[in-house]
Design a protein around this motif. Structure first.
Motif, PDB file in Angstrom:
ATOM      1  N   TYR A   1       5.797 -43.271   6.545  1.00  0.00           N
ATOM      2  CA  TYR A   1       5.164 -44.664   6.595  1.00  0.00           C
ATOM      3  C   TYR A   1       4.584 -45.189   8.092  1.00  0.00           C
ATOM      4  N   PRO A   2       3.500 -44.513   8.079  1.00  0.00           N
ATOM      5  CA  PRO A   2       2.751 -44.582   9.388  1.00  0.00           C
ATOM      6  C   PRO A   2       2.256 -46.267   9.503  1.00  0.00           C
ATOM      7  N   GLN A   3       1.914 -46.771   8.337  1.00  0.00           N
ATOM      8  CA  GLN A   3       1.365 -48.105   8.614  1.00  0.00           C
ATOM      9  C   GLN A   3       2.002 -49.079   9.542  1.00  0.00           C
ATOM     10  N   GLY A   4       3.407 -49.005   9.478  1.00  0.00           N
ATOM     11  CA  GLY A   4       4.401 -49.892  10.278  1.00  0.00           C
ATOM     12  C   GLY A   4       4.142 -49.521  11.785  1.00  0.00           C
ATOM     13  N   PHE A   5       4.012 -48.049  12.118  1.00  0.00           N
ATOM     14  CA  PHE A   5       3.804 -47.932  13.517  1.00  0.00           C
ATOM     15  C   PHE A   5       2.447 -47.893  14.033  1.00  0.00           C
ATOM     16  N   ARG A   6       1.310 -48.165  13.151  1.00  0.00           N
ATOM     17  CA  ARG A   6      -0.038 -48.173  13.635  1.00  0.00           C
ATOM     18  C   ARG A   6      -0.187 -48.726  14.863  1.00  0.00           C
ATOM     19  N   GLY A   7      -0.803 -48.133  15.703  1.00  0.00           N
ATOM     20  CA  GLY A   7      -1.242 -48.501  17.030  1.00  0.00           C
ATOM     21  C   GLY A   7      -0.207 -48.446  18.105  1.00  0.00           C
ATOM     22  N   VAL A   8       0.934 -48.000  17.829  1.00  0.00           N
ATOM     23  CA  VAL A   8       1.845 -48.076  18.975  1.00  0.00           C
ATOM     24  C   VAL A   8       1.730 -46.730  19.606  1.00  0.00           C
ATOM     25  N   ARG A   9       2.321 -46.614  20.946  1.00  0.00           N
ATOM     26  CA  ARG A   9       2.111 -45.436  21.646  1.00  0.00           C
ATOM     27  C   ARG A   9       3.366 -44.619  21.605  1.00  0.00           C
ATOM     28  N   ASP A  10       3.482 -43.395  21.098  1.00  0.00           N
ATOM     29  CA  ASP A  10       4.363 -42.502  21.127  1.00  0.00           C
ATOM     30  C   ASP A  10       4.763 -42.161  22.336  1.00  0.00           C
ATOM     31  N   VAL A  11       5.505 -42.216  23.449  1.00  0.00           N
ATOM     32  CA  VAL A  11       5.479 -41.882  24.438  1.00  0.00           C
ATOM     33  C   VAL A  11       5.971 -40.518  24.797  1.00  0.00           C
ATOM     34  N   ALA A  12       6.701 -39.583  23.859  1.00  0.00           N
ATOM     35  CA  ALA A  12       7.355 -38.678  24.023  1.00  0.00           C
ATOM     36  C   ALA A  12       6.235 -37.441  23.418  1.00  0.00           C
ATOM     37  N   LEU A  13       5.590 -37.638  22.505  1.00  0.00           N
ATOM     38  CA  LEU A  13       4.871 -36.906  21.725  1.00  0.00           C
ATOM     39  C   LEU A  13       3.840 -36.208  22.497  1.00  0.00           C
ATOM     40  N   SER A  14       3.821 -34.746  22.256  1.00  0.00           N
ATOM     41  CA  SER A  14       2.872 -33.941  22.952  1.00  0.00           C
ATOM     42  C   SER A  14       1.721 -33.404  21.834  1.00  0.00           C
ATOM     43  N   VAL A  15       2.485 -32.742  20.910  1.00  0.00           N
ATOM     44  CA  VAL A  15       1.632 -31.941  19.718  1.00  0.00           C
ATOM     45  C   VAL A  15       2.003 -32.649  18.392  1.00  0.00           C
ATOM     46  N   PRO A  16       1.143 -33.146  17.573  1.00  0.00           N
ATOM     47  CA  PRO A  16       1.528 -33.664  16.560  1.00  0.00           C
ATOM     48  C   PRO A  16       2.332 -32.867  15.675  1.00  0.00           C
ATOM     49  N   ALA A  17       2.920 -33.139  14.467  1.00  0.00           N
ATOM     50  CA  ALA A  17       3.716 -32.465  13.681  1.00  0.00           C
ATOM     51  C   ALA A  17       2.913 -31.390  12.996  1.00  0.00           C
ATOM     52  N   PRO A  18       1.805 -31.666  12.283  1.00  0.00           N
ATOM     53  CA  PRO A  18       1.276 -30.774  11.551  1.00  0.00           C
ATOM     54  C   PRO A  18       0.718 -29.399  12.374  1.00  0.00           C
ATOM     55  N   ALA A  19       0.089 -29.878  13.453  1.00  0.00           N
ATOM     56  CA  ALA A  19      -0.582 -28.803  14.533  1.00  0.00           C
ATOM     57  C   ALA A  19       0.713 -28.012  15.216  1.00  0.00           C
ATOM     58  N   SER A  20       1.543 -28.532  15.284  1.00  0.00           N
ATOM     59  CA  SER A  20       2.726 -27.873  16.063  1.00  0.00           C
ATOM     60  C   SER A  20       3.439 -26.947  15.329  1.00  0.00           C
ATOM     61  N   GLY A  21       3.310 -27.136  13.817  1.00  0.00           N
ATOM     62  CA  GLY A  21       4.264 -26.328  13.101  1.00  0.00           C
ATOM     63  C   GLY A  21       5.654 -26.543  13.014  1.00  0.00           C
ATOM     64  N   THR A  22       5.874 -27.950  13.263  1.00  0.00           N
ATOM     65  CA  THR A  22       7.102 -28.108  13.064  1.00  0.00           C
ATOM     66  C   THR A  22       7.452 -29.571  12.243  1.00  0.00           C
ATOM     67  N   LEU A  23       8.451 -30.055  12.146  1.00  0.00           N
ATOM     68  CA  LEU A  23       8.719 -31.058  11.168  1.00  0.00           C
ATOM     69  C   LEU A  23       8.525 -32.357  11.884  1.00  0.00           C
ATOM     70  N   TYR A  24       8.777 -32.677  13.077  1.00  0.00           N
ATOM     71  CA  TYR A  24       8.598 -33.956  13.560  1.00  0.00           C
ATOM     72  C   TYR A  24       7.677 -33.951  15.010  1.00  0.00           C
ATOM     73  N   GLY A  25       6.785 -32.926  15.138  1.00  0.00           N
ATOM     74  CA  GLY A  25       6.069 -32.678  16.559  1.00  0.00           C
ATOM     75  C   GLY A  25       6.647 -31.971  17.683  1.00  0.00           C
ATOM     76  N   ARG A  26       5.851 -31.630  18.626  1.00  0.00           N
ATOM     77  CA  ARG A  26       6.295 -31.086  19.815  1.00  0.00           C
ATOM     78  C   ARG A  26       6.334 -32.105  20.781  1.00  0.00           C
ATOM     79  N   GLU A  27       7.388 -32.433  21.657  1.00  0.00           N
ATOM     80  CA  GLU A  27       7.410 -33.442  22.558  1.00  0.00           C
ATOM     81  C   GLU A  27       7.224 -32.809  23.892  1.00  0.00           C
ATOM     82  N   ALA A  28       6.999 -33.688  24.905  1.00  0.00           N
ATOM     83  CA  ALA A  28       6.577 -33.143  26.416  1.00  0.00           C
ATOM     84  C   ALA A  28       7.883 -32.704  26.934  1.00  0.00           C
ATOM     85  N   ASN A  29       7.688 -31.708  27.956  1.00  0.00           N
ATOM     86  CA  ASN A  29       8.771 -31.375  28.615  1.00  0.00           C
ATOM     87  C   ASN A  29       9.200 -32.360  29.387  1.00  0.00           C
ATOM     88  N   PRO A  30      10.619 -32.069  30.249  1.00  0.00           N
ATOM     89  CA  PRO A  30      11.515 -33.161  30.826  1.00  0.00           C
ATOM     90  C   PRO A  30      10.698 -33.661  31.905  1.00  0.00           C
TER      91      PRO A  30
END
Length: 529
Positions: free
Chosen positions: A402-431
């Motif tokens: 349901y992306p409409q509830g999070f539209r415009g927010v900044r996802d701090v940890a996300l590095s690569v979105p889920a579809p492009a990363s081949g993962t369910l929830y996206g690839r996050e930044a390294n520590p």
């Protein structure tokens, strides 16, 4: 297959009515309250993965969810025109309706029309059937494939041509590709053939079909073994699991369980049939008993059991109960008037007893979580442009569904979105990168799973440990909103020490360890509302 079988029946024949009526009843129950206003986590995975491109789905399956790969590919064209909750669940409704028809057809073919009618209706009104008929997952389709394959087995065992065996093998293969736990269906069918004492030619044909299924399924089994961490949450089943499954197969109400078991016990035993003939008990008893028993036994050593994995075995239970009812009425000293209608009224009573369960099942809060409510909560509390941190990363599923509830927010940890990363929830930044991003923030909203706020939780992923450590030691909670399945907290940075300002607190040194201390995520304030 049911359609072809019915088409060959003359109009108005009892066989046609016995099959079509359960299909219509199951469709009505499945469509009732289908758009319940929220997906839960497993449905959300189906929804967001099936809407990816085919190459992106294929990329995902190399690392996770290979066992559901065929289902995602089948759902891809279903969700393409009008993605939504109704489209997501409609294939399961159709699968449940087809299963009810297959169950009825088995009863008609192995016994008589009234047995098929009673069995199909009883399957349709079972709460477990209604539950999975409204799940955007593969289990109702697997149940349809298993029941259809069982009907094909009955047909093939009586035929001397190879065509029915090819159809049987293909149906079992597709069913197992939808979910590999359906492979236990072959053990049930082997038990059926053994109880019926079929001739050698039938065994040879069945073994050839089973080997073909195993060869088709082998690549999926090899890939899914490498992804076995996905089922690490499963626990060893005990006696309670057996009792719960019994209640699910019959219906949990005591008013239903006892008569159900008595009628099933009255069904003629497999040994009463002539050699080589597939009787209803010889087909139904292994179907309902063998897959759950084998999976429960194996899971005592290596936990693999979940009740939804053996939903397809439920088809045998109403067949046994209907056969027992038929035997009871035929043994009565005086013939029962309107016997078919009496059986239908009895099933209607079962439906009435369990109607409250079916009604409650259509409330979103009956599922483990409601991601639509999470998205609505974020929409109310978080302003566009504000930073959001998901803990752990799978908490991002609400934003993906349901992306409409999070539209415009900044996802701090996300590095690569889920579809492009081949993962369910996206690839996050390294520590290290995540620390640098958090250092630039004066506040952050935390969207956390309930277990992630527990003091005992210790994530294995270093990025998740950084989230815990930085938020706990460099931020303080300002406000909190708790909803079932999620905790939403606003954290603000601890004020740095300013000489001459006695109210300010010194900013703590960055922790060298990745894990927050015993007070992980701080001491939460009271609920905001």
């Amino acid at each position: 297959m049911v359609h072809a079988w019915v088409r060959r029946s003359a109009a108005g024949r009892p066989e046609a009515v016995a099959v079509l009526l359960p299909v219509l009843v199951m469709l009505a129950i499945g469509l009732w309250g289908l758009d319940r206003g929220g997906m839960w986590r497993d449905e959300a995975v189906t929804f967001q993965v099936a809407r990816r491109s085919v190459p992106q789905i294929w990329h995902l399956l190399h690392s996770v969810d290979a066992v559901h790969g065929l289902y995602y590919l089948l759902m891809h064209p279903v969700l393409a025109p009008y993605p939504g909750e109704v489209a997501l669940r409609l294939p399961s409704v159709c699968g449940a309706a087809a299963t009810a028809g297959f169950v009825a057809a088995l009863g008609v073919r192995l016994c008589r029309p009234r047995v098929g009618l009673w069995a199909g209706l009883l399957y349709a009104v079972t709460p477990m059937t209604g539950h999975f008929a409204q799940e955007g997952r593969s289990y109702a389709l697997v149940a349809a494939g298993a029941a259809g394959a069982t009907l094909l087995l009955v047909r093939a065992a009586r035929s001397t041509r190879p065509g029915p065996w090819c159809a049987y093998g293909a149906t079992v293969a597709v069913t197992c590709l939808l979910h590999e736990m359906a492979l236990l269906l072959l053990l049930a069918h082997a038990t059926t053939l053994a109880l019926a004492r079929v001739p050698a030619r039938v065994w040879r044909a069945w073994i050839a079909a089973a080997v073909a299924v195993a060869l088709v399924l082998a690549p999926l089994v090899l890939v899914s073994r490498g992804q076995s961490a996905q089922v690490a949450w499963l626990q060893r089943p005990g006696l309670g699991s057996v009792r719960r499954l019994l209640g699910l197969f019959t219906g949990p109400a005591r008013l239903v369980i006892v008569p159900y078991l008595v009628l099933a016990a009255l069904a003629d035993g497999p040994a009463r049939t002539r050699r080589g003939a597939l009787s209803l008990p010889a087909v139904a008893l292994p179907l309902v008993a063998v897959p759950p028993a084998v999976l429960l036994a194996v899971s005592r050593w290596s936990p693999l059991y979940d009740e939804r994995y053996v939903l397809y075995a439920l088809a045998g239970a109403p067949l046994l109960a209907a056969a027992g009812a038929d035997r009871l009425v035929t043994r009565l000293a005086r013939p029962l008037p309107h016997v078919v209608l009496t059986g239908v009224l009895a099933v209607t009573l079962v439906f009435a007893v369990q109607l409250p369960l079916l009604r409650r099942d259509r409330v979103p809060d009956r599922r483990p979580d409601n991601l639509a409510a999470v998205s609505a909560l974020a929409h109310r509390e978080v302003r566009p442009g504000e930073p959001v941190l998901f803990l752990p990363s799978l908490a991002r599923r609400a934003a993906l569904a349901y992306p409409q509830g999070f539209r415009g927010v900044r996802d701090v940890a996300l590095s690569v979105p889920a579809p492009a990363s081949g993962t369910l929830y996206g690839r996050e930044a390294n520590p290290g990168e995540l620390r640098r991003r958090l250092d630039r923030l004066d506040h952050v909203w935390l969207v956390a799973e309930p277990f992630a706020t527990a003091r005992a939780w210790y994530p294995g992923n270093p990025t998740e440990r950084v989230k815990l450590a930085v938020v706990d030691e460099e931020f303080v909670p300002r406000e909190q909103v708790v909803r079932r399945g999620v905790t939403l907290r606003l954290y603000v940075r601890r004020p740095t020490y300013i000489p001459g300002n006695p109210t300010a607190q010194p900013r703590p040194a960055r922790p060298s360890a990745g894990r927050a201390g015993p007070g992980a995520l701080g001491s939460p304030p009271g609920p905001r509302r």
